[in-house]
Design an enzyme around this catalytic site. Structure first.
Site, PDB file in Angstrom:
ATOM      1  N   THR A   1       0.641  -1.092  -0.169  1.00 62.44           N
ATOM      2  CA  THR A   1       0.373   0.164  -0.380  1.00 62.44           C
ATOM      3  C   THR A   1       0.477   1.079   0.346  1.00 62.44           C
ATOM      4  O   THR A   1       1.936   1.309   0.125  1.00 62.44           O
ATOM      5  CB  THR A   1      -0.735  -0.550   1.231  1.00 62.44           C
TER       6      THR A   1
ATOM      7  N   SER B   1       2.079   5.039  -2.328  1.00 63.69           N
ATOM      8  CA  SER B   1       2.632   5.749  -3.795  1.00 63.69           C
ATOM      9  C   SER B   1       4.036   4.972  -4.078  1.00 63.69           C
ATOM     10  O   SER B   1       3.486   5.243  -5.381  1.00 63.69           O
ATOM     11  CB  SER B   1       2.969   7.605  -3.406  1.00 63.69           C
ATOM     12  N   THR B   2       4.749   4.780  -3.576  1.00 60.41           N
ATOM     13  CA  THR B   2       5.514   3.574  -4.223  1.00 60.41           C
ATOM     14  C   THR B   2       4.643   2.438  -4.688  1.00 60.41           C
ATOM     15  O   THR B   2       4.594   1.903  -5.648  1.00 60.41           O
ATOM     16  CB  THR B   2       6.775   2.930  -3.242  1.00 60.41           C
TER      17      THR B   2
ATOM     18  N   GLY C   1       6.156  -0.547   0.181  1.00 61.44           N
ATOM     19  CA  GLY C   1       6.599   0.366   0.435  1.00 61.44           C
ATOM     20  C   GLY C   1       7.603   0.249   1.812  1.00 61.44           C
ATOM     21  O   GLY C   1       6.982  -0.334   2.585  1.00 61.44           O
TER      22      GLY C   1
ATOM     23  N   ASP D   1       8.605   3.972   5.174  1.00 66.45           N
ATOM     24  CA  ASP D   1       8.589   4.966   5.342  1.00 66.45           C
ATOM     25  C   ASP D   1      10.154   5.232   5.911  1.00 66.45           C
ATOM     26  O   ASP D   1      10.949   6.659   6.044  1.00 66.45           O
ATOM     27  CB  ASP D   1       7.669   5.011   6.366  1.00 66.45           C
TER      28      ASP D   1
ATOM     29  N   LYS E   1       7.317   0.614   9.425  1.00 64.38           N
ATOM     30  CA  LYS E   1       6.058   1.579   7.888  1.00 64.38           C
ATOM     31  C   LYS E   1       4.462   2.041   8.433  1.00 64.38           C
ATOM     32  O   LYS E   1       4.907   1.598   9.962  1.00 64.38           O
ATOM     33  CB  LYS E   1       5.690  -0.107   7.462  1.00 64.38           C
TER      34      LYS E   1
ATOM     35  N   GLY F   1       2.975   4.374   7.276  1.00 58.43           N
ATOM     36  CA  GLY F   1       2.526   6.086   7.269  1.00 58.43           C
ATOM     37  C   GLY F   1       1.357   5.649   6.314  1.00 58.43           C
ATOM     38  O   GLY F   1       0.395   7.132   6.818  1.00 58.43           O
TER      39      GLY F   1
ATOM     40  N   GLU G   1       0.007  -5.368   6.748  1.00 62.60           N
ATOM     41  CA  GLU G   1       1.322  -5.573   5.716  1.00 62.60           C
ATOM     42  C   GLU G   1       1.641  -6.398   6.302  1.00 62.60           C
ATOM     43  O   GLU G   1       2.001  -7.336   5.804  1.00 62.60           O
ATOM     44  CB  GLU G   1       2.182  -3.775   5.475  1.00 62.60           C
TER      45      GLU G   1
HETATM   46  C1  5RP Z   1       1.431   1.478   3.997  1.00 55.94           C
HETATM   47  C2  5RP Z   1       3.050   1.852   4.375  1.00 55.94           C
HETATM   48  C3  5RP Z   1       3.418   2.492   3.176  1.00 55.94           C
HETATM   49  O1  5RP Z   1       4.832   1.766   2.342  1.00 55.94           O
HETATM   50  C4  5RP Z   1       4.809   3.511   3.508  1.00 55.94           C
HETATM   51  O2  5RP Z   1       3.875   4.454   3.887  1.00 55.94           O
HETATM   52  C5  5RP Z   1       5.330   4.010   1.910  1.00 55.94           C
HETATM   53  O3  5RP Z   1       4.424   4.964   1.023  1.00 55.94           O
HETATM   54  P1  5RP Z   1       4.527   5.407   0.603  1.00 55.94           P
HETATM   55  O4  5RP Z   1       5.136   4.514  -0.216  1.00 55.94           O
HETATM   56  O5  5RP Z   1       3.494   6.150   0.027  1.00 55.94           O
HETATM   57  O6  5RP Z   1       5.610   6.832   0.517  1.00 55.94           O
HETATM   58  O7  5RP Z   1       3.051   1.504   5.092  1.00 55.94           O
HETATM   59  O8  5RP Z   1       1.228   1.321   5.878  1.00 55.94           O
END
Ligand code: 5RP
Length: 225
Positions: free
Chosen positions: A28, A30-31, A84, A86, A96, A98, A105
């Site tokens: 989950t 944006s990456t 992804g 953080d 993780k 964020g 996850e």
């Molecule tokens: C979601 C996560 C995401 O992988 C993490 O927050 C990174 O997000 P992004 O790729 O948008 O920076 O742990 O719960």
């Protein structure tokens, strides 16, 4: 945004690691978005996979990309998960959550033969802890858990949505973002947090990722344990 090309490069590189017939954990954020889109393209080109999404948001994206989905009950062993982070430390321990999906996850990562973490270069750190650690809690226990986490040395902030409402996770829980400062002993902190009644899960992922793909200056750097 400045980091989008790095995220896309990492996401696309990770999607290339998936093989025909794999059960794939879909992260989950944006990456992870770029990895799911790239997997959707491979599915359209004929690759057969089944995805297990880590959030309702990712489930919707995967469906829109034509990726068939399954469940952990049907496939409790996942071949590869792409997600992804953080923060990424040199030993591939992670922060993780964020994006608020840390519980699913972590379940998906822990059911995976291989977890590939993908990120832009801003996520690489020497020591975890600048990013506040997300901790998923049951709403009933909030004040008690806040006190116990404060006693462990963190200030806590209840996660809210952009319109100021308390964020409710896909599992009906709340999230406390906990600022510990530098986390010198992640495994110790992980055990301490897990022992607090009312904590459902925390965002320290230790010993789960085996590979990191990080976009940097038009390239993708790989770290493999
Ligand atoms: C979601 C996560 C995401 O992988 C993490 O927050 C990174 O997000 P992004 O790729 O948008 O920076 O742990 O719960």
């Amino acid at each position: 945004m400045a980091n989008e090309p790095e995220k896309e490069a990492a996401g696309r590189a990770a999607a290339q690691l998936v093989r025909d017939g794999d059960i794939v954990g879909l992260g989950t954020g944006s990456t992870a978005y770029f990895a799911v889109v790239a997997l959707g393209e491979r599915v359209k080109a004929g690759m057969k996979i089944l995805g297990i999404p880590t959030s309702s948001q990712t489930a919707e994206l995967a469906r829109s990309m034509g990726i068939p989905l399954t469940t952990l009950d049907e496939h409790p062993e996942i071949d590869i998960t792409i997600d992804g982070a953080d923060e990424i430390a040199p030993d591939l321990s992670l922060i993780k959550g964020g994006g608020g999906a840390l519980l699913r996850e972590k379940v998906v990562a822990s059911a995976s033969k291989k977890m590939v973490v993908i990120a832009d270069s801003s996520k690489v750190v020497a020591v975890l802890g600048k990013f506040p650690l997300p901790v998923e809690i049951i709403p009933f226990a909030r004040t008690v858990v806040e006190k116990k986490i404060a006693a462990l040395g963190a200030s806590t902030k209840l996660r809210t949505t952009e319109d100021g409402k308390v964020l409710v996770t896909d599992n009906g829980n709340h999230i406390l973002d906990c600022s510990f400062g530098k986390i010198d002993a992640p495994a110790t902190l992980a055990a301490q947090l897990s022992s607090v009644a009312g904590v459902v899960e925390h965002g320290l992922f230790i010993g789960l990722a085996q590979v990191a793909l990080v976009g940097r200056n038009g390239k993708v750097e790989e770290t493999a344990l």
